[in-house]
Design an enzyme around this catalytic site. Structure first.
Site, PDB file in Angstrom:
ATOM      1  N   ARG A  56       0.855  -1.203   0.000  1.00 63.46           N
ATOM      2  CA  ARG A  56       0.000   0.000   0.000  1.00 63.46           C
ATOM      3  C   ARG A  56       0.885   1.246   0.000  1.00 63.46           C
ATOM      4  NH1 ARG A  56      -1.444   1.619   4.691  1.00 63.46           N
ATOM      5  NH2 ARG A  56      -2.157  -0.411   5.440  1.00 63.46           N
ATOM      6  N   TYR A 108     -16.909  16.775 -14.494  1.00 64.54           N
ATOM      7  CA  TYR A 108     -17.431  15.409 -14.582  1.00 64.54           C
ATOM      8  C   TYR A 108     -18.465  15.193 -13.468  1.00 64.54           C
ATOM      9  CZ  TYR A 108     -17.475  10.397 -13.693  1.00 64.54           C
ATOM     10  OH  TYR A 108     -17.881   9.112 -13.442  1.00 64.54           O
ATOM     11  N   ASP A 180      -8.102  19.291 -13.697  1.00 63.26           N
ATOM     12  CA  ASP A 180      -8.383  17.968 -14.262  1.00 63.26           C
ATOM     13  C   ASP A 180      -7.995  18.029 -15.744  1.00 63.26           C
ATOM     14  OD1 ASP A 180      -9.462  15.691 -15.413  1.00 63.26           O
ATOM     15  OD2 ASP A 180     -11.271  15.708 -14.167  1.00 63.26           O
ATOM     16  N   LYS A 205      -8.818   6.936 -18.956  1.00 63.24           N
ATOM     17  CA  LYS A 205      -9.157   7.514 -20.258  1.00 63.24           C
ATOM     18  C   LYS A 205      -7.934   7.511 -21.196  1.00 63.24           C
ATOM     19  CE  LYS A 205     -13.225   8.302 -18.444  1.00 63.24           C
ATOM     20  NZ  LYS A 205     -13.226   7.684 -17.149  1.00 63.24           N
TER      21      LYS A 205
HETATM   22  C1  PLP Z   1     -12.924  14.486 -16.869  1.00 62.60           C
HETATM   23  C2  PLP Z   1     -13.045  13.333 -15.915  1.00 62.60           C
HETATM   24  N1  PLP Z   1     -12.437  13.411 -14.714  1.00 62.60           N
HETATM   25  C3  PLP Z   1     -12.513  12.393 -13.817  1.00 62.60           C
HETATM   26  C4  PLP Z   1     -13.243  11.255 -14.091  1.00 62.60           C
HETATM   27  C5  PLP Z   1     -13.330  10.164 -13.065  1.00 62.60           C
HETATM   28  O1  PLP Z   1     -12.491   9.128 -13.392  1.00 62.60           O
HETATM   29  P1  PLP Z   1     -12.723   7.569 -13.007  1.00 62.60           P
HETATM   30  O2  PLP Z   1     -13.912   7.111 -13.781  1.00 62.60           O
HETATM   31  O3  PLP Z   1     -11.439   6.934 -13.394  1.00 62.60           O
HETATM   32  O4  PLP Z   1     -12.968   7.516 -11.542  1.00 62.60           O
HETATM   33  C6  PLP Z   1     -13.870  11.132 -15.323  1.00 62.60           C
HETATM   34  C7  PLP Z   1     -14.653   9.915 -15.642  1.00 62.60           C
HETATM   35  O5  PLP Z   1     -15.350   9.856 -16.631  1.00 62.60           O
HETATM   36  C8  PLP Z   1     -13.779  12.197 -16.259  1.00 62.60           C
HETATM   37  O6  PLP Z   1     -14.389  12.148 -17.455  1.00 62.60           O
END
Ligand code: PLP
Length: 389
Positions: A56, A108, A180, A205
């Site tokens: 961990r 998101y 992000d 992604k």
């Molecule tokens: C722009 C963006 N940030 C964060 C996330 C969250 O990521 P995760 O699905 O890996 O938890 C997503 C998920 O679709 C996203 O599109």
């Protein structure tokens, strides 16, 4: 604490994508970082070990990924997590009850849900603003503001935030800017260059790019902040497994090859859709009709493969979604294969309907993630599927 290798800095993006943070395995010479599928490490005596005690806390496969992405973003430290939202969740643990955070209103849906439904209960205050205008950030700042979180381009409305202006507004209030960078990736946009303090990704992604794992990563430059987040990574324990880290790392090795193709396909499909449906119904930052095209061009090296389209109503959206052949109806984005989704019922279902409506996430909005297939086939697919509306 995982720190990018200084000697990787001089290399170009593609070379760093392939090599940064990784060295041939010292025991065998394996060119690929091994998947250290272990929970613990044998120690020689009390306090005597090779720098690894428990998985961990430290794992060499995870460290290779952390160093690699830190290098690509131009950051010093990387900390990987078990998902993109786990990254955000762990970052929130840097803050305390009474702190105030400003967040882009069109982030998101899972990020919004985490703040609205979980962290509000813990006494952290949130203000959601349209960060296309940095003045909205400045206006929302209070004495308690500790952080500003923006996503650019946003999911799914492809809104752009001026990163330099957002960083200035946050810093003026004594807060940090968290970005992000999932949609743009470091290949097209490096928020540290504009003053961001923390950059994060859903590695699920584009960074992984093959739709075969879920993960997140946070990059930082400030040693003290990185140390605090590493304490949380170990203490709260939302760490990724070594196999997922290895898959993400294999993905980043081709990021510089995949992104230009996503971009090319995105531009081609967006241009066709705009011609067929009208520019006002197609949202893509690479179209000159996008209201923030100039800003996108200034701070991004390309526009990527994400496009949103207003079909008019839910029935139209459903008709199109049912007809696509190559664009598969599924949540997620950024993989080599093209996907299509319905944000109102999928990724942004947790955003209250009136908020969605005010922003323009209508029941008729659909989102395309252009993969790296042949553009002609993608065009034939949209031609076929949009012929019904
Ligand atoms: C722009 C963006 N940030 C964060 C996330 C969250 O990521 P995760 O699905 O890996 O938890 C997503 C998920 O679709 C996203 O599109």
């Amino acid at each position: 604490m995982t720190k990018a290798f200084d000697e990787d800095k001089a290399a170009g993006f593609g070379t760093r994508a392939i090599h940064a943070g990784q060295r041939p395995d010292p025991s065998t010479g394996a060119i690929m970082p091994p998947i250290y599928q272990t929970s613990t490490y044998v120690q020689q005596g009390i306090g005597q070990h090779k720098g690894y005690e428990y998985a961990r806390t430290q794992n060499p496969t995870r460290e290779a990924l952390e160093r690699n992405v830190a290098s690509l973003e131009g950051g010093k430290h990387g900390l990987a997590f078990s998902s993109g939202v786990a990254s955000v969740d762990s970052m929130m643990k840097l803050f305390s009850a009474g702190d105030h955070i400003i967040c882009g209103e069109n982030v998101y849906g899972g990020t919004f849900r985490l703040f609205d439904k979980v962290y509000r209960r813990f006494g952290i205050e949130f203000t959601f603003v349209d960060t296309r205008d940095a003045q909205h950030i400045a206006d929302a700042c209070t004495k308690k503001t500790v952080a500003v979180l923006v996503e650019t381009p946003t999911n799914p409305l492809m809104r752009i935030t001026d990163l330099k202006a957002a960083a200035d507004a946050a810093h003026k209030a004594g807060a940090i800017l968290i970005v992000d960078n999932t949609f743009a990736t470091p290949f097209f946009q490096r928020p540290f260059e504009f003053g961001a303090d923390i950059v994060f990704h859903s590695t699920t992604k584009y960074l992984n790019g093959h739709s075969d794992m879920v993960g997140g990563i946070v990059l930082l430059n400030d040693d003290a902040l990185a140390e605090r987040l590493q304490f949380i990574q170990n203490t709260a324990g939302a760490v990724p497994g070594p196999h997922d880290c290895w898959l993400a790392l294999r993905g980043t090795k081709t990021l510089h090859l995949r992104m230009p193709r996503h971009d090319e396909n995105g531009r081609t499909v967006a241009a066709w859709l705009a011609k067929r449906l009208g520019h006002e119904r197609v949202i893509y930052p690479g179209l000159e009709s996008h209201p923030q095209y100039a800003l996108a061009k200034k701070q991004m090296g390309g526009f990527g493969g994400m496009i949103s389209v207003e079909t008019g109503n839910k029935e139209n959206a459903d008709k199109v979604l049912r007809r696509t052949r190559i664009f598969s109806l599924a949540e997620s984005l950024g993989g080599v294969e093209s996907l299509i989704s319905h944000p109102a019922s999928m990724t942004h279902a947790s955003v209250p309907i009136e908020k969605r409506a005010a922003m323009g996430i209508t029941d008729g909005l659909i989102r395309l993630s252009c993969g790296v297939e042949d553009a002609a086939d993608l065009l034939a697919d949209v031609e076929h599927s949009f012929s019904v509306i």
